[in-house]
Scaffold this motif. Sequence first.
Motif, PDB file in Angstrom:
ATOM      1  N   ASP A 160      44.819  30.049  39.086  1.00 31.10           N
ATOM      2  CA  ASP A 160      46.347  30.374  38.918  1.00 31.10           C
ATOM      3  C   ASP A 160      47.029  29.405  39.694  1.00 31.10           C
ATOM      4  O   ASP A 160      48.093  29.786  40.114  1.00 31.10           O
ATOM      5  N   HIS A 180      51.536  32.995  36.959  1.00 34.40           N
ATOM      6  CA  HIS A 180      51.442  34.622  37.067  1.00 34.40           C
ATOM      7  C   HIS A 180      51.066  35.227  35.653  1.00 34.40           C
ATOM      8  O   HIS A 180      50.775  36.487  35.836  1.00 34.40           O
ATOM      9  N   ASN A 219      47.811  41.229  43.826  1.00 37.69           N
ATOM     10  CA  ASN A 219      48.742  41.906  43.216  1.00 37.69           C
ATOM     11  C   ASN A 219      48.110  42.541  41.829  1.00 37.69           C
ATOM     12  O   ASN A 219      47.077  42.096  41.649  1.00 37.69           O
ATOM     13  N   SER A 222      47.056  40.046  39.055  1.00 41.64           N
ATOM     14  CA  SER A 222      45.809  39.411  39.512  1.00 41.64           C
ATOM     15  C   SER A 222      44.419  40.141  39.358  1.00 41.64           C
ATOM     16  O   SER A 222      43.688  39.588  38.612  1.00 41.64           O
TER      17      SER A 222
END
Length: 239
Positions: A160, A180, A219, A222
């Motif tokens: 990422d 993201h 988050n 994720s």
Amino acid sequence: MNIDTEVRQVKRLLLNCDMGESFGNWRMGQDAKVMPFIDCANIACGYHAGDPGTMRRTVALALEHRVAIGAHPAYPDLAGFGRRSMACSSDEIRDLLHYQVGALYNDMMATPAILRTVLEAVAAFDSGLPLMLMATADDSAAQALGDEIGVQLWFEAFADRGYTASGHLMSRRLPDAVHHDPALVVEQALRLAKGEALVADDGSEVLLNASTLCVHGDNDGSVAAVRQIRQALDALEQA
């Protein structure tokens, strides 16, 4: 397709994630949701994040899901989340490492003297412990140090994060430094698993020879990405 490419395609890429980053009443991350999909948990050692209770619970969670346990140490910098460099002597770095059992990630990649100190500290603690380093476009110098001191190295890539042409992570201050979009994260993970080049920030290709893959699990997006990466990697191995 040459033999080297074929080897890269069948090599199992371990999925790792930073865990245990809560501190007291402050809760960070989605550890319970992410843990079922990963192979290795890098558990914060209390200097940049984490506390004794969080560490105990995270270790128990990892054991429950048969996930390998590793240390995620840092500078004593709670306010900066361990990401701010500190002017420490070699002796101070050894003390930090032996207290936390691990490595100061970014500075040891940038400064060979710090990397040597870290490797010597790991070897003095337990030469059987592997040390996780950032995979870059040229890992030969780090590998030579690891071989010299007798510490196994695991080179880590990030699903990422954006990369520079040298294979280093883009500064988080720059646009597109962090991905993201779960689809983009999964695509990068698969390219790394297949041994394919990534597109660097300057448009060039950068090839990383990684043995483990890191994604951030802090988050809800994720969590979805980790689940999809696990499924994609499993499907790739079975193909």
